[in-house]
Scaffold this motif. Structure first.
Motif, mmCIF file in Angstrom:
data_model
loop_
_atom_site.group_PDB
_atom_site.id
_atom_site.type_symbol
_atom_site.label_atom_id
_atom_site.label_comp_id
_atom_site.label_asym_id
_atom_site.label_seq_id
_atom_site.Cartn_x
_atom_site.Cartn_y
_atom_site.Cartn_z
ATOM 1 N N ASP A 38 24.210 22.425 18.544
ATOM 2 C CA ASP A 38 23.030 22.495 17.630
ATOM 3 C C ASP A 38 22.913 23.686 16.753
ATOM 4 O OD1 ASP A 38 21.929 20.152 18.801
ATOM 5 O OD2 ASP A 38 21.134 21.419 20.539
ATOM 6 N N GLY A 119 11.813 23.925 14.763
ATOM 7 C CA GLY A 119 12.510 22.920 13.991
ATOM 8 C C GLY A 119 12.942 23.148 12.422
ATOM 9 N N LEU A 141 14.837 26.107 17.624
ATOM 10 C CA LEU A 141 14.454 25.083 18.710
ATOM 11 C C LEU A 141 13.788 25.196 19.625
ATOM 12 C CD1 LEU A 141 18.381 23.649 18.994
ATOM 13 C CD2 LEU A 141 16.600 22.860 17.430
#
Length: 153
Positions: A38, A119, A141
């Protein structure tokens, strides 16, 4: 006889090229460098930042998670700055060593004034030992995923 030998050689060459698959002419995706998780990565000369992300539950305070790799032969001090808030911190990395920040047994690098949406992205400027720095857009996140639930400050 020569024609038959030439035809056999051409046929053998055709079979060898055809049997080698498309590797000779097809794009090889495995040669491309990419971020497998990520986070994002950046190279700052002999310093490599890997899987860089910020974990935050509210977007105000966050934990910087990153692996800092020193591929050089000299110790280095890596400086980070959150662009919007001006908050700064440093990390010392020995030559040939890897320092993992924000996860495991390491103390978290807490960003007190993150000012980013969960986000979204936060701009972090990274630099070391006189090398040219780089502004990196780092994902923010939250702890909803099991691998990040213990990383939020």
């Amino acid at each position: 006889m020569k024609a038959r030998l030439a035809a056999s050689a051409a046929l053998a060459l055709g079979i060898a090229i055809g049997g080698s698959g498309c590797a000779m002419i097809t794009y090889q995706a495995t040669t491309e460098k990419y971020d497998a998780s990520d986070g994002v990565s950046a190279d700052l000369g002999t310093i490599e930042l890997r899987n860089m992300l910020v974990v935050s539950d509210d977007g105000e305070q966050g934990n910087l998670v990153v692996a800092v790799v020193n591929t050089g032969e000299d110790d280095a001090t890596v400086e980070f700055e959150v662009v919007d808030s001006g908050e700064r911190f440093e990390v010392d990395v020995d030559a040939g060593d890897v320092v993992s920040l924000g996860a495991g047994d390491e103390d978290p690098i807490t960003i007190e004034d993150l000012g980013a949406e969960v986000g979204g992205l936060v701009a972090i400027y990274a630099q070391h030992s006189g090398e040219e720095g780089q502004e990196i857009q780092v994902p923010v996140l939250d702890g909803r995923l099991p691998e990040y639930e213990d990383l939020a400050p």
